[in-house]
Design a protein around this motif. Structure first.
Motif, mmCIF file in Angstrom:
data_model
loop_
_atom_site.group_PDB
_atom_site.id
_atom_site.type_symbol
_atom_site.label_atom_id
_atom_site.label_comp_id
_atom_site.label_asym_id
_atom_site.label_seq_id
_atom_site.Cartn_x
_atom_site.Cartn_y
_atom_site.Cartn_z
ATOM 1 N N PHE A 256 -29.493 6.672 34.866
ATOM 2 C CA PHE A 256 -28.307 7.399 35.291
ATOM 3 C C PHE A 256 -27.547 6.618 36.357
ATOM 4 C CE2 PHE A 256 -30.769 11.231 34.024
ATOM 5 C CZ PHE A 256 -29.807 11.853 33.254
ATOM 6 N N ILE B 237 -25.103 16.986 34.693
ATOM 7 C CA ILE B 237 -25.462 15.801 33.917
ATOM 8 C C ILE B 237 -24.335 15.591 32.907
ATOM 9 C CG2 ILE B 237 -27.143 14.780 32.336
ATOM 10 C CD1 ILE B 237 -28.538 15.483 34.915
ATOM 11 N N LYS C 152 -24.376 7.517 31.312
ATOM 12 C CA LYS C 152 -25.068 8.702 31.814
ATOM 13 C C LYS C 152 -24.837 8.803 33.310
ATOM 14 C CE LYS C 152 -28.651 8.341 28.317
ATOM 15 N NZ LYS C 152 -30.080 8.276 28.048
ATOM 16 N N VAL D 137 -25.132 11.447 36.845
ATOM 17 C CA VAL D 137 -25.520 12.667 37.547
ATOM 18 C C VAL D 137 -24.518 12.839 38.689
ATOM 19 C CG1 VAL D 137 -27.269 13.858 38.924
ATOM 20 C CG2 VAL D 137 -27.975 12.396 37.043
#
Length: 103
Positions: free
Chosen positions: A94, A27, A2, A4
């Motif tokens: 993230f 994202i 994950k 960002v």
């Protein structure tokens, strides 16, 4: 994984003098874009505003001073993040990747 990806527009180049007026990005989870975002935000009232920085971003001082307050935008931004992570699971987080982020 994950991630960002984000980019900030600021009122100048000095972290201790200038403020953020835009945060945008996306994202990405396991290589798939899940969501994009583009928040305009009113900089800290104590932030110095350099005209050259505004010229680069294509905005005016009047525009950025009319943007929503940081507290409001922070709530919107964290709501997006919360859709994709379990804040109670220390392993579910993230990675952050900033654009043109020297330090």
């Amino acid at each position: 994984m994950k991630v960002v990806f984000f980019d900030l527009e600021t009122t100048g180049t000095l972290v201790n003098k200038h403020g953020i007026h835009q945060i945008s990005g996306m994202i990405v989870i396991d290589g798939e874009v899940k969501e994009t975002f583009d928040f305009k935000v009113q900089p800290n009232p104590k932030a110095e505003i350099v005209q050259e920085a505004l010229d680069v971003a294509g905005v005016t001082k009047e525009q950025i001073l009319s943007y929503p307050a940081m507290g409001y935008v922070y709530g919107q931004f964290t709501a997006i993040l919360n859709k994709y992570v379990d804040k109670y699971n220390k392993q579910d987080k993230f990675f952050l990747a900033g654009y043109n982020n020297a330090s």
